[in-house]
Each structure stands twice: as structure tokens, then as C-alpha cells.
Design a protein around this motif. Structure first.
Motif, short mmCIF file in Angstrom:
data_model
loop_
_atom_site.label_atom_id
_atom_site.label_comp_id
_atom_site.label_asym_id
_atom_site.label_seq_id
_atom_site.Cartn_x
_atom_site.Cartn_y
_atom_site.Cartn_z
N SER A 8 38.31 34.72 46.42
CA SER A 8 38.70 36.12 46.23
C SER A 8 39.43 36.64 47.46
N LEU A 9 38.95 36.27 48.65
CA LEU A 9 39.59 36.70 49.89
C LEU A 9 41.01 36.14 49.99
N LEU A 10 41.18 34.86 49.67
CA LEU A 10 42.51 34.25 49.72
C LEU A 10 43.45 34.93 48.73
N SER A 11 42.91 35.28 47.56
CA SER A 11 43.72 35.99 46.56
C SER A 11 44.16 37.35 47.10
N GLY A 12 43.24 38.05 47.75
CA GLY A 12 43.56 39.38 48.29
C GLY A 12 44.56 39.32 49.43
N LEU A 13 44.44 38.30 50.28
CA LEU A 13 45.32 38.21 51.44
C LEU A 13 46.77 37.88 51.09
N ALA A 14 47.03 37.62 49.80
CA ALA A 14 48.42 37.39 49.38
C ALA A 14 49.29 38.61 49.60
N THR A 15 48.67 39.80 49.75
CA THR A 15 49.46 40.98 50.08
C THR A 15 50.20 40.80 51.40
N GLY A 16 49.59 40.03 52.29
CA GLY A 16 50.24 39.76 53.57
C GLY A 16 51.53 38.98 53.43
N ILE A 17 51.64 38.17 52.35
CA ILE A 17 52.88 37.43 52.11
C ILE A 17 54.03 38.41 51.87
N GLY A 18 53.73 39.50 51.13
CA GLY A 18 54.75 40.52 50.90
C GLY A 18 55.22 41.13 52.20
N LEU A 118 39.84 47.02 44.00
CA LEU A 118 38.41 46.87 43.74
C LEU A 118 38.12 46.30 42.35
N PRO A 119 38.65 46.89 41.26
CA PRO A 119 38.39 46.30 39.94
C PRO A 119 39.03 44.92 39.77
N GLU A 120 40.09 44.63 40.51
CA GLU A 120 40.66 43.28 40.45
C GLU A 120 39.67 42.27 41.04
N GLY A 121 38.97 42.68 42.10
CA GLY A 121 37.91 41.83 42.65
C GLY A 121 36.78 41.64 41.66
N VAL A 122 36.46 42.70 40.92
CA VAL A 122 35.44 42.60 39.86
C VAL A 122 35.87 41.57 38.82
N ALA A 123 37.15 41.54 38.50
CA ALA A 123 37.67 40.59 37.51
C ALA A 123 37.44 39.15 37.97
N ILE A 124 37.66 38.89 39.25
CA ILE A 124 37.45 37.53 39.77
C ILE A 124 35.96 37.16 39.68
N LEU A 134 38.26 29.98 34.53
CA LEU A 134 38.68 31.36 34.29
C LEU A 134 38.74 32.13 35.61
N GLY A 135 37.74 31.96 36.45
CA GLY A 135 37.75 32.65 37.74
C GLY A 135 38.94 32.27 38.60
N ILE A 136 39.28 30.98 38.61
CA ILE A 136 40.42 30.51 39.40
C ILE A 136 41.73 31.05 38.83
N ARG A 137 41.86 31.07 37.49
CA ARG A 137 43.08 31.60 36.87
C ARG A 137 43.26 33.07 37.21
N VAL A 138 42.18 33.84 37.09
CA VAL A 138 42.27 35.28 37.40
C VAL A 138 42.64 35.48 38.86
N ALA A 139 42.02 34.70 39.76
CA ALA A 139 42.32 34.82 41.20
C ALA A 139 43.78 34.48 41.48
N LEU A 140 44.31 33.46 40.79
CA LEU A 140 45.70 33.06 41.00
C LEU A 140 46.66 34.15 40.53
N VAL A 141 46.40 34.70 39.35
CA VAL A 141 47.27 35.75 38.81
C VAL A 141 47.25 36.98 39.71
N ILE A 142 46.06 37.35 40.18
CA ILE A 142 45.96 38.52 41.06
C ILE A 142 46.68 38.25 42.38
N ALA A 143 46.58 37.02 42.90
CA ALA A 143 47.29 36.68 44.14
C ALA A 143 48.79 36.85 43.96
#
Length: 246
Positions: A8-18, A118-124, A134-143
Motif C-alpha cells: 500500500s505504501l509503494l502504491s501511495g508513493l507513486a505520487t512522487g513519480i508525478g 484514504l478510501p483508496e487505501g481501504v480498497a487495497i 485482487l489486492g495487488i491489482r487494486v494497488a497497481l491501479v491506484i499506483a
């Protein structure tokens, strides 16, 4: 639990790529952003209708699915209302300095994205409660979805003439709300019966709200044709992912 939080953390940190993209290449034009948001729209829409809602029905029933959907939509509506009410934006650049305006806009985007994460984290978290794929797919899409969010925040920070380190760190910090949402999801799941069903549909409602209310219309506003093309590409990408997972 640690592995789920890490993903989940790695998915969230994708904002840094932007943020890095903006620092390296400058602010992207509306066509590029419209196309990328279109891809995010297609991918998130597929996750909602192909993954989250069917899984919610499987692990619960229609009552819990509807409860979760309404909670997810209500949460996102309240977030939007709070931001619009307490962080109003001025559109009159002649009334305030341009740099100050863009800094104000950056604060607005940062808080909006952080609360939406926050709700995106809930989704993961809810996804991993059902099955790892399913968890990995959701994390990838959110990333992937987080990259244009980082682009948006970093672009306004750059227009506000802030330092390069700030332009990178502020978008990166918004991603930390995703593992926070995942952690909350896991804690609730240990206490509330039928949380898996409700959590999945909460995530579906929140992500569906983002698709219909925010990123879908925004992609069309930025560039209608490339936005539609991006949506098609996003749907195709997820179709290929599902085929590979079968």
C-alpha cells in the motif's frame, strides 16, 4: 499485515513519480494529462465493476453491498463539500499575486488528494482480505492513478515558484494517506462482521465517485478525444491483466 502495508505504501508513493516528471520535463500540457486521466478512468472503472462489486456480493449480500456503496459515496461527497466550503479558490488572478494564487491552488489539490487517498487505501486492504491477486491489482491501479495526481500538485507548486525539493516532497506526502487507509481497513476488519463485503463496496463507491465525478469529467475537459482514447486503453489494459491472471 506488514506486507500489505508495504505494498500500500509503494502504491501511495507513486505520487512522487508525478513530482519527478514535472521536475525533469516541466509541466505537462492538457493533452497529456487528459490522456493519462482517461487511462486512469478506464482502469478504475474496470476494477469497480469487475473486481470490487462482484467480490462484495460474494463475501456478503446485497444489503451490505448497498450499505458500503452509500458510505463510500457519502464519504467522498463530504470530502468535496468540506474542501469547497473551507478552502474556496479565487479565480481572479488580478486580485492577488499569481504566485500566491498557485500556491493556494497547490494547497487545495494536496488536501483534496490526501483525503481522497484514504478510501483508496481501504480498497487495497479490503482487496487483500479477499484474495492476494485482487489486492495487488487494486494497488497497481491506484499506483498508476496516483501519477497524474502527483503531476497536478507538482505543476501548481512549480507555477507557485517553490523549491524543487518541496515540489517533490509535497506530492509524495499525499501518498502516505493510502497506507493509513489500509491500516484502518485492517483494524476495522478485525472488529466488524461482514467488513470484507462492506469494505469492498465502500471502496467501490469511493472509487466510482472519483471516476464519475472527478477524473472522468476532468479528462474529457482537458482533451475530449484523447480522454476517450485513454479510457479505451485503460479498459484494454485491465482486460489483458484479467486474462493473464486466469
Amino acid at each position: 499485515m506488514e506486507q500489505i502495508i508495504l505494498i500500500s505504501l509503494l502504491s501511495g508513493l507513486a505520487t512522487g513519480i508525478g513530482g519527478l516528471i514535472v521536475l525533469w520535463f516541466g509541466r505537462p500540457d492538457s493533452r497529456v494529462l487528459g490522456f493519462y486521466l482517461g487511462i486512469s478512468t478506464g482502469m478504475m472503472g474496470m476494477v469497480v465493476f469487475v473486481d470490487l462489486l462482484p467480490a462484495s456480493f460474494t463475501y456478503g449480500n446485497i444489503k451490505y453491498t448497498w450499505i458500503g456503496l452509500l458510505i463510500g459515496i457519502l464519504i467522498m461527497s463530504l470530502v468535496d463539500w468540506f474542501i469547497a466550503k473551507f478552502l474556496p479558490l479565487s479565480n481572479h488572478l488580478n486580485q492577488i499575486a499569481e504566485e500566491r494564487y498557485y500556491r493556494q491552488l497547490a494547497i487545495f489539490f494536496t488536501l483534496a488528494i490526501a483525503l481522497h487517498n484514504l478510501p483508496e487505501g481501504v480498497a487495497i486492504g479490503a482487496g487483500f482480505e479477499t484474495q492476494e491477486k485482487l489486492g495487488i491489482r487494486v494497488a497497481l491501479v491506484i499506483a498508476l492513478h496516483n501519477i497524474p495526481e502527483g503531476l497536478g500538485v507538482a505543476s501548481t507548486l512549480m507555477l507557485g515558484k517553490l523549491r524543487s525539493l518541496t515540489i517533490f516532497l509535497i506530492p509524495l506526502s499525499t501518498g502516505l494517506f493510502i497506507p493509513l487507509g489500509t491500516w484502518i481497513s485492517i483494524l476495522i476488519g478485525e472488529m466488524v462482521p461482514y467488513w470484507i463485503s462492506i469494505g469492498l463496496s465502500v471502496a467501490a463507491g469511493a472509487m466510482g465517485y472519483l471516476v464519475v465525478k472527478d477524473i472522468g469529467p476532468e479528462s474529457m475537459k482537458l482533451h475530449r478525444l484523447l480522454g476517450q482514447f485513454g479510457m479505451g486503453i485503460g479498459i484494454l489494459i485491465m482486460y489483458i491483466v484479467y486474462q493473464l491472471n486466469h
